[in-house]
Design an enzyme around this catalytic site. Sequence first.
Site, PDB file in Angstrom:
ATOM      1  N   ASP A   1       0.775  -1.164  -0.103  1.00 13.97           N
ATOM      2  CA  ASP A   1      -0.061   0.119   0.036  1.00 13.97           C
ATOM      3  C   ASP A   1       0.905   1.318  -0.157  1.00 13.97           C
ATOM      4  O   ASP A   1       0.461   2.300   0.333  1.00 13.97           O
ATOM      5  CB  ASP A   1      -1.066   0.034   1.221  1.00 13.97           C
ATOM      6  CG  ASP A   1      -2.105  -0.821   0.913  1.00 13.97           C
ATOM      7  OD1 ASP A   1      -2.651  -1.070   0.040  1.00 13.97           O
ATOM      8  OD2 ASP A   1      -2.933  -0.731   1.927  1.00 13.97           O
TER       9      ASP A   1
ATOM     10  N   ASP B   1      -7.604  -7.298  13.514  1.00 15.11           N
ATOM     11  CA  ASP B   1      -7.337  -8.786  14.107  1.00 15.11           C
ATOM     12  C   ASP B   1      -8.122  -9.164  15.332  1.00 15.11           C
ATOM     13  O   ASP B   1      -8.750 -10.405  15.153  1.00 15.11           O
ATOM     14  CB  ASP B   1      -5.782  -8.687  14.479  1.00 15.11           C
ATOM     15  CG  ASP B   1      -5.466  -7.518  15.199  1.00 15.11           C
ATOM     16  OD1 ASP B   1      -6.396  -6.893  15.793  1.00 15.11           O
ATOM     17  OD2 ASP B   1      -4.256  -7.224  15.219  1.00 15.11           O
TER      18      ASP B   1
END
Length: 522
Positions: A126, A279
Amino acid sequence: MAAALLPGTGMTLSGAWQQVRGPVIVPLLRASVLFCVAMSAMLFAEKVYMAVVVLALRLLGRRPERQYRWEPMRDGDDPELGSAAYPMVLVQIPMYNEREVYRLSIGAACGLSWPSDRIIVQVLDDSTDPVVKELVQVECQRWARKGVNIKYETRNNRCGYKAGALKDGMKHGYVKDCDLVAIFDADFQPEPDFLSRSVPFLVHNPDIALVQARWKFVNADECLMTRMQEMSLDYHFKVEQEVGSSTYAFFGFNGTAGVWRISALNEAGGWKDRTTVEDMDLAVRASLKGWKFVYLGDLKVKNELPSTLKAFRYQQHRWSCGPANLFRKMVMEIVTNKKVTLWKKIHVVYNFFFLRKVVAHIVTFVFYCLVIPATVLVPEVEVPKWGCIYIPAIITLLSVIGTPRSIHLVIFWALFENVMSLHRAKATFIGLLEARTVNEWVVTEKLGDTVKTKMPSKALKKLRMRIGERLHLWELGVAAYLFICGCYNISFGNNYYFIFLLMQSIAFFIVGVGYVGTFVRQ
């Protein structure tokens, strides 16, 4: 005339204070003390419980290999199958402008011992820096020429940050052939045997969704701040994760150094970017579907701790704000879930979220840095000795026992943790109230080998900030408050609170003027 007004003004202020003190200040402060002592007692019970569980696990020798079926992956057991006996593994490496560490992570992932036709390394870049992008792409091409099945993937935006990158990575056609996905952040360097030690748990136990490894810090000795971080994270990995895995088969995924069963990940709804702890969000949702997790404390993956206070503060903001916000979003979903036991729901709501992610952050700052100092100014309110001395002392010792080599730094650790509790408490309230910066995400800066190779001249100068950037007004304000309370206690008090108050004031002041996490050891 002005001089004549001063005495009257002073008397008016004094009179107003006396009128408010009895009916308002004293009851509010007593209620605050009672609340904080109750919260401390809850934390104390949690710490003692986890210490007992860990001790029992050590005495009984209860290891994951005994709790679950585990057999090594063997070549040649079935000549007809060959490498097809191995599950297909996707290795994802999300990164963002990781100039200093991209080679380390890509090299470690490409060096994993696994049949070459049963593994795909996927670099999710990214990066917004075109130079870094080109460097990463060239590195991927270099490994591809060596025969590694490596994919370099980019996207047009950073929507969803890391969760968005991981979700986008799962959409590629070649992922459909994969059974498992291993995830490593850009500064993580798994050993070659990582998959051969972790994957068998997933192969032989169809109810296990996640295998999580422990973090090993390569720069823990870099400065005093990294030593403090090591002490806190060692407790998390050696105690919290161990207890969650052994007793409830649930713990929070650490976002990296873990292997997921892709079918479990998809059943849980995949990656979501509704919080900054994607997460943990995934782990909770998978757990509510009935999946189990395994933590391997003896499987360590090297990584890097934040070396600067700025990077550490951003990380702690994310780690404190995200869980509180996720708790707000999921508490009712957890309570009403029908697939997991009541005991597991209590553990997730009370122990995992409420105590560790909310109470621990808030009570540390409010009790030790606000309420106890305030009782010095209002002597009518007393804090029981067991609440302000014995319980905090035992909690502190139990929290640092996981790092024996740093036990002599326990006082510094306690003072530093109290300073950082200011930002953790603020971030927790932001998450609970879903305030404006609730989804703020700043990538934690990594230095890689910079400290060892380039730091002596130019790189060190970059860490020397201007005076305005080094001053932290929140810390300086709390330092002044604690100093005033400490001096008042010396002059008018009948206890020894001033020892703690002045030491804590100095700690806040040192951080406030930028002398922590600013200069990294060469």
